[in-house]
Design a protein around this motif. Structure first.
Motif, mmCIF file in Angstrom:
data_model
loop_
_atom_site.group_PDB
_atom_site.id
_atom_site.type_symbol
_atom_site.label_atom_id
_atom_site.label_comp_id
_atom_site.label_asym_id
_atom_site.label_seq_id
_atom_site.Cartn_x
_atom_site.Cartn_y
_atom_site.Cartn_z
ATOM 1 N N VAL A 187 -15.623 -4.211 6.609
ATOM 2 C CA VAL A 187 -15.208 -4.350 5.205
ATOM 3 C C VAL A 187 -13.708 -4.589 5.123
ATOM 4 C CG1 VAL A 187 -14.976 -3.111 3.005
ATOM 5 C CG2 VAL A 187 -17.149 -3.027 4.261
ATOM 6 N N LEU A 188 -12.940 -3.820 5.866
ATOM 7 C CA LEU A 188 -11.486 -3.988 5.858
ATOM 8 C C LEU A 188 -11.087 -5.376 6.350
ATOM 9 C CD1 LEU A 188 -10.375 -0.502 7.215
ATOM 10 C CD2 LEU A 188 -9.993 -1.389 4.906
ATOM 11 N N ALA A 189 -11.745 -5.848 7.382
ATOM 12 C CA ALA A 189 -11.418 -7.159 7.942
ATOM 13 C C ALA A 189 -11.743 -8.286 6.969
ATOM 14 C CB ALA A 189 -12.171 -7.369 9.253
ATOM 15 N N GLY A 190 -12.690 -8.038 6.064
ATOM 16 C CA GLY A 190 -13.088 -9.071 5.118
ATOM 17 C C GLY A 190 -12.241 -9.146 3.872
ATOM 18 N N ASP A 191 -11.271 -8.253 3.730
ATOM 19 C CA ASP A 191 -10.418 -8.247 2.538
ATOM 20 C C ASP A 191 -9.030 -8.748 2.915
ATOM 21 O OD1 ASP A 191 -8.834 -7.701 0.295
ATOM 22 O OD2 ASP A 191 -9.967 -5.890 -0.186
ATOM 23 N N PRO A 192 -8.659 -9.943 2.456
ATOM 24 C CA PRO A 192 -7.361 -10.509 2.837
ATOM 25 C C PRO A 192 -6.161 -9.753 2.264
ATOM 26 C CG PRO A 192 -8.438 -11.892 1.196
ATOM 27 C CD PRO A 192 -9.413 -10.824 1.580
ATOM 28 N N GLU A 193 -6.389 -8.909 1.266
ATOM 29 C CA GLU A 193 -5.285 -8.158 0.669
ATOM 30 C C GLU A 193 -4.966 -6.878 1.433
ATOM 31 O OE1 GLU A 193 -5.848 -7.501 -3.506
ATOM 32 O OE2 GLU A 193 -6.389 -9.587 -3.865
ATOM 33 N N ILE A 194 -5.803 -6.530 2.390
ATOM 34 C CA ILE A 194 -5.609 -5.290 3.140
ATOM 35 C C ILE A 194 -5.205 -5.632 4.564
ATOM 36 C CG2 ILE A 194 -6.720 -3.206 4.024
ATOM 37 C CD1 ILE A 194 -8.609 -3.326 1.607
ATOM 38 N N GLU A 195 -4.096 -5.047 4.976
ATOM 39 C CA GLU A 195 -3.641 -5.216 6.350
ATOM 40 C C GLU A 195 -4.259 -4.093 7.180
ATOM 41 O OE1 GLU A 195 0.514 -4.840 8.754
ATOM 42 O OE2 GLU A 195 0.563 -5.878 6.819
ATOM 43 N N THR B 117 -3.201 1.766 5.376
ATOM 44 C CA THR B 117 -2.903 2.535 4.180
ATOM 45 C C THR B 117 -3.463 1.797 2.972
ATOM 46 O OG1 THR B 117 -0.865 3.320 5.204
ATOM 47 C CG2 THR B 117 -1.071 3.595 2.827
ATOM 48 N N LEU B 118 -4.277 2.508 2.205
ATOM 49 C CA LEU B 118 -4.909 1.920 1.031
ATOM 50 C C LEU B 118 -4.511 2.721 -0.200
ATOM 51 C CD1 LEU B 118 -8.550 1.650 2.442
ATOM 52 C CD2 LEU B 118 -6.811 -0.131 2.450
ATOM 53 N N ASN B 119 -4.383 2.030 -1.340
ATOM 54 C CA ASN B 119 -4.210 2.792 -2.573
ATOM 55 C C ASN B 119 -5.579 3.367 -2.944
ATOM 56 O OD1 ASN B 119 -5.686 0.908 -4.240
ATOM 57 N ND2 ASN B 119 -3.846 -0.362 -4.387
ATOM 58 N N ARG B 120 -5.634 4.213 -3.938
ATOM 59 C CA ARG B 120 -6.890 4.908 -4.262
ATOM 60 C C ARG B 120 -7.998 3.942 -4.672
ATOM 61 N NH1 ARG B 120 -4.791 10.330 -7.408
ATOM 62 N NH2 ARG B 120 -3.689 11.162 -5.607
ATOM 63 N N HIS B 121 -7.637 2.920 -5.435
ATOM 64 C CA HIS B 121 -8.656 1.956 -5.847
ATOM 65 C C HIS B 121 -9.201 1.192 -4.639
ATOM 66 C CE1 HIS B 121 -10.932 -0.785 -8.324
ATOM 67 N NE2 HIS B 121 -10.379 -1.791 -7.666
ATOM 68 N N GLN B 122 -8.315 0.752 -3.765
ATOM 69 C CA GLN B 122 -8.763 0.045 -2.567
ATOM 70 C C GLN B 122 -9.658 0.939 -1.708
ATOM 71 O OE1 GLN B 122 -4.818 -0.906 -1.104
ATOM 72 N NE2 GLN B 122 -5.210 -3.113 -1.366
ATOM 73 N N ALA B 123 -9.288 2.210 -1.579
ATOM 74 C CA ALA B 123 -10.092 3.145 -0.783
ATOM 75 C C ALA B 123 -11.488 3.287 -1.376
ATOM 76 C CB ALA B 123 -9.399 4.503 -0.704
ATOM 77 N N ARG B 124 -11.570 3.404 -2.708
ATOM 78 C CA ARG B 124 -12.883 3.503 -3.351
ATOM 79 C C ARG B 124 -13.685 2.221 -3.167
ATOM 80 N NH1 ARG B 124 -9.766 6.281 -7.207
ATOM 81 N NH2 ARG B 124 -10.414 8.451 -7.351
ATOM 82 N N GLN B 125 -13.006 1.092 -3.255
ATOM 83 C CA GLN B 125 -13.705 -0.177 -3.087
ATOM 84 C C GLN B 125 -14.257 -0.295 -1.671
ATOM 85 O OE1 GLN B 125 -11.975 -3.707 -4.803
ATOM 86 N NE2 GLN B 125 -12.703 -4.956 -3.105
ATOM 87 N N VAL B 126 -13.473 0.067 -0.684
ATOM 88 C CA VAL B 126 -13.942 0.020 0.703
ATOM 89 C C VAL B 126 -15.086 1.012 0.887
ATOM 90 C CG1 VAL B 126 -13.303 0.479 3.110
ATOM 91 C CG2 VAL B 126 -11.759 -0.842 1.637
ATOM 92 N N ALA B 127 -14.962 2.204 0.303
ATOM 93 C CA ALA B 127 -16.037 3.192 0.390
ATOM 94 C C ALA B 127 -17.309 2.656 -0.260
ATOM 95 C CB ALA B 127 -15.607 4.508 -0.270
ATOM 96 N N PHE B 128 -17.182 2.066 -1.447
ATOM 97 C CA PHE B 128 -18.339 1.498 -2.136
ATOM 98 C C PHE B 128 -19.001 0.418 -1.286
ATOM 99 C CE2 PHE B 128 -19.579 -2.322 -4.512
ATOM 100 C CZ PHE B 128 -20.816 -1.886 -4.964
ATOM 101 N N GLN B 129 -18.213 -0.523 -0.794
ATOM 102 C CA GLN B 129 -18.776 -1.625 -0.010
ATOM 103 C C GLN B 129 -19.430 -1.109 1.274
ATOM 104 O OE1 GLN B 129 -15.014 -3.918 -0.211
ATOM 105 N NE2 GLN B 129 -16.334 -5.645 -0.747
ATOM 106 N N THR B 130 -18.841 -0.095 1.863
ATOM 107 C CA THR B 130 -19.419 0.494 3.072
ATOM 108 C C THR B 130 -20.729 1.193 2.746
ATOM 109 O OG1 THR B 130 -17.217 0.789 4.030
ATOM 110 C CG2 THR B 130 -19.004 2.110 4.972
#
Length: 140
Positions: A35-43, A3-16
């Motif tokens: 991308v998700l695995a590389g972000d320590p703030e995202i479970e 589960t991502l907040n909207r900003h996190q979702a956009r960031q993951v989309a951008f990086q992807t």
């Protein structure tokens, strides 16, 4: 499910999207997982966020149309090919969101500028702001 907040979702989309721009043969799901695995703030979990997959797929599928539209708002002498991949990816993402989803235009612009703050410099932020304001706030 992740589960991502909207900003996190956009960031993951951008990086992807940026990663896909660098490696045109990459698999979207594999890149999102990376991308998700590389972000320590995202479970992360086994299930990828469908909203991110849908957004990445849509922007990726409409690159040519987005680029054609964006090219109308570039300064004389500038072409899509001259833009940095980071700037181009942010512009595509924001333009797609503002024109093809229920995301308000000002939110798409603000999110692009926030991502630009995190991934680019002042000149790029100013450039992205100018192009998006032309593309999204003028009567077209």
């Amino acid at each position: 499910m992740t589960t991502l907040n909207r900003h996190q979702a956009r960031q993951v989309a951008f990086q992807t999207l940026y990663s896909l721009e660098m490696n045109l043969d990459a698999n979207i799901e594999a890149v999102v997982r990376q991308v998700l695995a590389g972000d320590p703030e995202i479970e992360i979990s086994d299930t990828l966020p469908q909203d991110v997959l849908d957004l990445v797929s849509a922007v990726n599928d409409h690159k040519n149309e987005l680029d054609l539209e964006l090219s109308q708002y570039l300064a004389a002498g500038w072409t899509i090919d001259r833009l940095s991949k980071v700037d181009l990816t942010l512009l595509r993402l924001a333009l797609y969101e503002a024109k093809s989803t229920d995301t308000p235009k000002n939110v798409a612009i603000n999110e692009a500028l926030q991502l630009a703050h995190d991934f680019t410099g002042d000149d790029s932020r100013k450039f992205i702001n100018a192009v998006l304001n032309k593309a999204l706030t003028q009567d077209n």
